[in-house]
Write a protein that holds these residues in place. Structure first.
Motif, PDB file in Angstrom:
ATOM      1  N   GLU A 271       0.995  -0.896   0.371  1.00 26.91           N
ATOM      2  CA  GLU A 271      -0.046   0.043   0.206  1.00 26.91           C
ATOM      3  C   GLU A 271       1.043   0.798  -0.174  1.00 26.91           C
ATOM      4  O   GLU A 271       1.440   2.121   1.005  1.00 26.91           O
ATOM      5  CB  GLU A 271      -0.920   0.146   0.961  1.00 26.91           C
ATOM      6  CG  GLU A 271      -1.825  -0.839   0.861  1.00 26.91           C
ATOM      7  CD  GLU A 271      -2.821  -1.131   1.978  1.00 26.91           C
ATOM      8  OE1 GLU A 271      -3.022  -0.313   3.176  1.00 26.91           O
ATOM      9  OE2 GLU A 271      -3.554  -2.642   2.335  1.00 26.91           O
ATOM     10  N   ILE A 272       1.521   1.675  -1.169  1.00 25.08           N
ATOM     11  CA  ILE A 272       2.172   2.555  -1.468  1.00 25.08           C
ATOM     12  C   ILE A 272       1.594   4.091  -1.515  1.00 25.08           C
ATOM     13  O   ILE A 272       0.925   4.216  -2.062  1.00 25.08           O
ATOM     14  CB  ILE A 272       3.376   2.282  -2.700  1.00 25.08           C
ATOM     15  CG1 ILE A 272       2.283   2.230  -3.769  1.00 25.08           C
ATOM     16  CG2 ILE A 272       4.230   2.000  -2.003  1.00 25.08           C
ATOM     17  CD1 ILE A 272       2.848   2.424  -4.729  1.00 25.08           C
ATOM     18  N   GLU A 273       1.738   5.041  -0.850  1.00 20.37           N
ATOM     19  CA  GLU A 273       0.887   6.313  -0.587  1.00 20.37           C
ATOM     20  C   GLU A 273       1.202   7.409  -2.094  1.00 20.37           C
ATOM     21  O   GLU A 273       0.219   7.595  -2.761  1.00 20.37           O
ATOM     22  CB  GLU A 273       2.007   7.135   0.022  1.00 20.37           C
ATOM     23  CG  GLU A 273       1.448   6.553   1.222  1.00 20.37           C
ATOM     24  CD  GLU A 273       2.088   7.296   2.621  1.00 20.37           C
ATOM     25  OE1 GLU A 273       2.994   8.346   2.187  1.00 20.37           O
ATOM     26  OE2 GLU A 273       2.253   6.535   3.814  1.00 20.37           O
ATOM     27  N   CYS A 274       2.544   6.623  -2.911  1.00 18.40           N
ATOM     28  CA  CYS A 274       2.479   8.312  -4.453  1.00 18.40           C
ATOM     29  C   CYS A 274       1.340   7.454  -5.352  1.00 18.40           C
ATOM     30  O   CYS A 274       1.281   8.266  -6.229  1.00 18.40           O
ATOM     31  CB  CYS A 274       4.162   7.425  -4.911  1.00 18.40           C
ATOM     32  SG  CYS A 274       4.603   5.935  -5.476  1.00 18.40           S
ATOM     33  N   ALA A 369       8.377   9.302 -20.861  1.00 20.84           N
ATOM     34  CA  ALA A 369       8.583  10.198 -19.748  1.00 20.84           C
ATOM     35  C   ALA A 369       7.926   9.658 -18.857  1.00 20.84           C
ATOM     36  O   ALA A 369       8.316   9.147 -17.612  1.00 20.84           O
ATOM     37  CB  ALA A 369       8.485  11.415 -19.568  1.00 20.84           C
ATOM     38  N   ARG A 370       6.489   9.415 -18.742  1.00 19.54           N
ATOM     39  CA  ARG A 370       6.012   9.087 -17.435  1.00 19.54           C
ATOM     40  C   ARG A 370       6.374   7.498 -17.212  1.00 19.54           C
ATOM     41  O   ARG A 370       5.840   7.213 -15.334  1.00 19.54           O
ATOM     42  CB  ARG A 370       4.120   8.578 -18.397  1.00 19.54           C
ATOM     43  CG  ARG A 370       3.003   8.489 -16.993  1.00 19.54           C
ATOM     44  CD  ARG A 370       3.017   8.834 -16.071  1.00 19.54           C
ATOM     45  NE  ARG A 370       2.028   8.997 -15.020  1.00 19.54           N
ATOM     46  CZ  ARG A 370       1.623   9.781 -13.950  1.00 19.54           C
ATOM     47  NH1 ARG A 370       2.194  10.153 -13.243  1.00 19.54           N
ATOM     48  NH2 ARG A 370       0.857   8.662 -13.266  1.00 19.54           N
ATOM     49  N   THR A 371       6.745   6.522 -17.709  1.00 22.78           N
ATOM     50  CA  THR A 371       7.205   5.444 -16.891  1.00 22.78           C
ATOM     51  C   THR A 371       8.871   5.615 -15.786  1.00 22.78           C
ATOM     52  O   THR A 371       8.267   4.808 -14.873  1.00 22.78           O
ATOM     53  CB  THR A 371       8.224   4.566 -18.025  1.00 22.78           C
ATOM     54  OG1 THR A 371       6.877   3.929 -18.894  1.00 22.78           O
ATOM     55  CG2 THR A 371       9.098   3.299 -18.110  1.00 22.78           C
ATOM     56  N   LEU A 375       7.581   4.756 -11.884  1.00 25.01           N
ATOM     57  CA  LEU A 375       8.879   3.829 -11.645  1.00 25.01           C
ATOM     58  C   LEU A 375       9.688   4.830 -10.691  1.00 25.01           C
ATOM     59  O   LEU A 375       9.924   3.907  -9.736  1.00 25.01           O
ATOM     60  CB  LEU A 375      10.155   2.989 -12.600  1.00 25.01           C
ATOM     61  CG  LEU A 375       9.104   2.594 -13.951  1.00 25.01           C
ATOM     62  CD1 LEU A 375       9.588   2.100 -14.171  1.00 25.01           C
ATOM     63  CD2 LEU A 375       8.059   1.394 -12.683  1.00 25.01           C
ATOM     64  N   GLU A 376      10.202   5.574 -10.959  1.00 14.12           N
ATOM     65  CA  GLU A 376      11.171   5.971  -9.959  1.00 14.12           C
ATOM     66  C   GLU A 376      10.798   6.689  -8.359  1.00 14.12           C
ATOM     67  O   GLU A 376      10.848   6.145  -7.303  1.00 14.12           O
ATOM     68  CB  GLU A 376      11.662   7.251 -10.326  1.00 14.12           C
ATOM     69  CG  GLU A 376      13.087   7.022 -11.307  1.00 14.12           C
ATOM     70  CD  GLU A 376      13.261   7.916 -12.318  1.00 14.12           C
ATOM     71  OE1 GLU A 376      13.209   9.694 -11.472  1.00 14.12           O
ATOM     72  OE2 GLU A 376      14.128   8.413 -13.036  1.00 14.12           O
ATOM     73  N   ASN A 439      19.239   6.179  -4.303  1.00 15.95           N
ATOM     74  CA  ASN A 439      18.532   6.288  -3.653  1.00 15.95           C
ATOM     75  C   ASN A 439      18.667   5.792  -2.034  1.00 15.95           C
ATOM     76  O   ASN A 439      18.289   5.851  -1.016  1.00 15.95           O
ATOM     77  CB  ASN A 439      17.149   5.651  -3.751  1.00 15.95           C
ATOM     78  CG  ASN A 439      16.167   6.818  -4.823  1.00 15.95           C
ATOM     79  OD1 ASN A 439      16.656   7.947  -4.615  1.00 15.95           O
ATOM     80  ND2 ASN A 439      15.643   5.909  -5.561  1.00 15.95           N
ATOM     81  N   GLY A 440      20.242   5.550  -1.879  1.00 17.05           N
ATOM     82  CA  GLY A 440      20.969   4.767  -0.843  1.00 17.05           C
ATOM     83  C   GLY A 440      20.670   3.640  -0.695  1.00 17.05           C
ATOM     84  O   GLY A 440      21.025   2.968   0.165  1.00 17.05           O
ATOM     85  N   GLN A 441      19.737   2.341  -1.953  1.00 15.94           N
ATOM     86  CA  GLN A 441      19.900   1.197  -1.933  1.00 15.94           C
ATOM     87  C   GLN A 441      21.117   0.861  -2.891  1.00 15.94           C
ATOM     88  O   GLN A 441      21.438   1.428  -4.001  1.00 15.94           O
ATOM     89  CB  GLN A 441      18.931   0.560  -2.521  1.00 15.94           C
ATOM     90  CG  GLN A 441      17.693   1.215  -1.463  1.00 15.94           C
ATOM     91  CD  GLN A 441      17.163   2.186  -1.274  1.00 15.94           C
ATOM     92  OE1 GLN A 441      15.975   2.344  -2.791  1.00 15.94           O
ATOM     93  NE2 GLN A 441      16.339   3.259  -0.459  1.00 15.94           N
TER      94      GLN A 441
END
Length: 593
Positions: A271-274, A369-371, A375-376, A439-441
Motif C-alpha cells: 500500500e504505497i502512497e505515491c 517519460a511517464r514510465t 517507476l522512480e 536513493n541509497g540502496q
C-alpha cells in the motif's frame, strides 16, 4: 451443480452436470498457463492464464464434457494443473463450482535409522564431543539474541527458558559465526555479534528438544553470507501471520534473507502512497475486477499489505537476524502496472510479443517519460520503507521482441545506438540501477539484467541466477555478485515427483529432497568471491490456501539450508534422517502441513 475435472493424457476434461437448465453459461478459470479449447466450447477471453469459454445451453441432469489443453506445448503434470478458481457465469448470475482437493500431500520419507552426529540442520562446521551430558530443562541468558530465540520458542510452543546459565563471551569471529562449549556445569557461547549469538541460541534451542545435550564443543560458521528464501505473494495473497510463521521457520534453519515478491502481472500488494490506485485496483482479483486471475481458488480473492504490516514483518525478521528485500518487478511482469497506467505503453506499438504466462504487452516502455516518473516514485517509496537498503528490480522473462513494434522505443534505440530488445533492457536497467544507488540502496535483479551491449545493469548489482547455474557463473565472470537459485534444485514450487497425483510445477524439473543438495553452488573455485549466496524460491500460481505452502517447502527447505550454510553436505541419506528428526519436533505441524 456437479463439476469435475481430470487429466486425460495431454488434455484436461471438465464435466458439468447442472441441477437445472443453464442458458449460455461461460466457464471462467485460471491455471498454470494459457489454455485452448479442444472440444465442447469456444474461447471468448484470455488474459494470461485466465480463460473464459462459452458453453452451449446445459440441460438439467445431463453430463456435458469440455476438453481443454494448455497452449504452447505445456502438458499437465499433476492436479495443480487443473482449472483453478472455476465458476460459471450465466448472464449476471455467478455459479461457484466445487473445487477438487488442492495442495501437496506431504511426502513420506523412508526411515533410514538414527542420525549420525548432532540432530541439526544445517550441520555445524565442526563438533568435538567430550564425556557426559548436560541435563537441563532450559537456559538463562540476558543476551538480546537469546530473548529473540526465547520468543520464537514461545511462539512454537517449545521449551527453552530455564536455570542453566549461558555465559556469552565476545570473540573475534566472522559475522553469524559462533562457538558453543557445553559441559555438565553449563554453556559458554562465543560470538562476534548478534547473528552469532542468535544462531548459537537456535542451536541450543534445537538440541534441547531432544532432551539432554551432549557435552563438547561446536564451532560453526556459514559458508555464504546470503542465505535466502523467496515468497511470491502477488499470485496468492498470504496472510501476514503466514509470513511471520515462515520467518520463524527460516530462523530455525539459519536463513538470513527474505525476498518479498509482492508485485507481478497479477497484483501490486504493497500500500504505497505515491500511487494508491496501483494497489487499490489490483489487490483483489476475480469477477468484476481489473485483473481476473483466480489463482487463489475463489471468485474474488486477494488483499494488500499496509505499511504498518510491512514494518511489523520487517521488525519480526530483524529480531530473527533476517533482512527483508522487496521486489517491484520491471520492465516485464507488469500487466498490473500497465492496466492501471496504460500510458506506460506506446499506443502505436504494434508488436505481438506474448509472455510465457500468456500476457500480451506486459512490459512498460522506457521511451516514455511517464514510465520513469512512475517507476522512480515507486522505487523511492518502497526502498525507503525497507531498512536493508537492497531493492530488487525484477528483470526476468522479458518476451522476445518486446518494444520492437514501438516507434517511440525504436527512436530511443536509434539515439542511444541500441540494436536489440536485450540492449534496450540493459540500457533501462542500468539507469534504474543508478537511481537505486542514488536513493541509497543496492540494486538487485534476476539473471537477465546482465544482458545487453552495455554489460547490463552494473551499479554494483547482485544478480540471482534462476534458469540454472550457467548465467550466474557468466555474470560472476563479468564482475557481478551472484546468488545461486537454480530452478532444477531449489525452486520449491516444483513438484517433488512425477506422480500425476502430486502437486506443483515441472517446467524446470521434478525436485525431490535429494535434488536440493545434489549440486555445487561454486563449481568454479575462481569465482568463489563472487558467488555470495544460495536462495530457495517459491512461486504461487497454484496456491489456493496459505496452508498449502508448508508441505511444499518442507522438508526441502532443509536442503536449501544445508547448501547455504555448509561447505560439505551430509548426503541424501543423512538429510532424510535429519528430516525425520525435524518432523518429530513439537509443533512441527505448523510448517510440515
Amino acid at each position: 451443480m456437479h463439476y469435475d475435472s481430470r487429466i486425460t493424457g495431454d488434455t484436461i476434461t471438465c464435466v458439468f452436470t447442472p441441477e437445472r437448465n443453464l442458458i449460455a453459461p461461460v466457464f471462467c478459470f485460471s491455471g498454470m498457463g494459457p489454455f485452448e479449447a479442444v472440444s465442447g466450447g469456444t474461447v471468448m477471453k484470455t488474459l494470461g492464464s485466465y480463460t473464459e469459454i462459452a458453453l452451449p445451453n446445459l440441460a438439467a441432469g445431463d453430463a456435458y464434457e469440455l476438453v481443454i489443453q494448455y497452449a504452447g506445448g505445456f502438458k499437465p503434470a499433476n492436479r495443480a494443473w487443473l482449472p483453478l478458481g472455476p465458476y460459471l457465469r450465466c448472464g449476471k448470475e455467478i455459479i461457484a463450482l466445487p473445487i477438487p482437493e488442492s495442495g501437496c500431500r506431504p511426502q513420506v520419507l523412508p526411515d533410514l535409522g538414527p542420525v549420525e552426529g548432532l540432530p541439526l540442520v544445517p550441520q555445524p562446521q565442526s563438533w568435538a564431543a567430550s564425556e557426559g551430558v548436560l541435563e537441563t530443562s532450559g537456559f538463562a541468558c540476558d543476551s538480546p539474541a537469546f530473548e529473540s530465540a526465547a520468543a520464537l520458542a514461545t511462539r512454537r510452543g517449545w521449551s527453552f527458558v530455564g536455570d542453566t546459565e549461558v555465559t556469552v563471551e565476545h570473540a573475534d569471529l566472522p559475522e553469524d559465526a559462533y562457538e558453543l562449549e557445553v559441559s555438565t556445569d553449563g554453556v559458554i557461547l562465543r560470538a562476534g555479534g548478534f547473528g552469532g549469538e542468535f544462531y548459537g541460541a537456535i542451536t541450543l534451542l534445537t538440541l534441547l528438544q531432544h532432551g539432554s545435550l551432549p557435552c563438547g564443543v561446536i564451532k560453526d560458521a556459514p559458508r555464504f553470507a546470503w542465505r535466502g528464501q523467496h515468497l511470491d505473494t502477488a499470485r496468492h495473497f498470504y496472510e501476514p501471520q503466514t509470513i511471520l510463521d515462515l520467518l520463524d521457520l527460516m530462523a530455525l534453519l539459519k536463513f538470513n534473507r527474505f525476498h518479498w515478491h509482492f508485485a507481478d502481472d497479477e497484483a501490486f500488494r504493497l500500500e504505497i502512497e505515491c500511487f494508491p490506485e496501483l494497489w487499490q485496483k489490483t489487490a483483489l482479483c476475480g469477477e468484476g475486477h481489473l485483473l481476473p486471475a483466480l489463482f487463489s481458488g475463489a471468485i474474488e480473492a486477494g488483499g494488500s499489505y499496509s505499511k504498518d504490516t510491512a514494518r511489523k514483518i520487517i521488525a519480526h525478521a530483524k529480531a530473527l537476524n533476517i533482512e527483508v528485500m522487496p521486489e517491484i518487478e520491471v520492465p516485464a511482469h507488469a500487466i498490473a502496472l500497465t492496466h492501471v497506467f496504460p500510458e506506460l505503453r506506446d499506443p502505436s506499438d504494434n508488436g505481438a510479443e506474448v509472455s510465457v504466462q500468456g500476457y500480451k504487452g506486459n512490459a512498460v516502455n522506457p521511451a516514455i517519460a511517464r514510465t520513469w516518473d512512475v517507476l522512480e516514485a515507486i522505487m523511492a517509496e518502497v526502498g525507503a520503507l525497507f531498512p536493508f537498503q537492497h531493492l530488487h528490480l525484477g528483470c526476468d522473462e522479458l518476451p522476445e521482441g518486446t518494444w520492437m513494434g514501438s516507434p517511440l522505443a525504436r527512436d530511443l534505440m536509434k539515439r542511444e545506438g541500441l540494436e536489440t530488445t536485450d540492449d534496450l533492457q540493459g540500457w533501462m536497467m542500468q539507469k534504474l540501477g543508478a537511481k537505486t544507488v542514488e536513493n541509497g540502496q543496492r540494486p538487485c535483479a534476476w539473471e537477465e539484467a546482465a544482458k545487453g551491449s552495455n554489460g547490463g545493469i552494473a551499479n554494483g548489482a547482485i544478480l540471482f541466477s534462476w534458469t540454472g547455474q550457467g548465467p550466474g557463473l557468466e555474470a560472476a565472470r563479468n564482475g557481478y555478485d551472484v546468488v545461486m537459485s537454480p530452478a532444477q534444485h531449489i525452486y520449491l514450487d516444483m513438484a517433488q515427483t512425477s506422480d500425476k497425483d502430486d502437486w506443483g510445477a515441472n517446467w524446470a524439473a521434478f525436485v525431490s529432497l535429494t535434488d536440493t543438495i545434489n549440486w555445487e553452488p561454486v563449481p568454479d573455485a575462481d569465482l568463489a568471491e563472487r558467488i555470495i549466496g544460495v536462495q530457495g524460491t517459491f512461486w504461487s500460481e497454484f496456491t489456493t490456501e496459505d496452508n498449502q505452502l508448508w508441505p511444499m517447502l518442507m522438508p526441502r527447505m532443509l536442503g536449501v539450508s544445508s547448501k547455504a550454510w555448509q561447505t560439505e553436505c551430509v548426503g541424501a541419506d543423512g538429510l532424510i534422517r535429519l528430516a525425520h528428526v525435524y518432523n518429530d519436533l513439537p509443533g512441527a505441524e505448523v510448517w510440515t502441513g
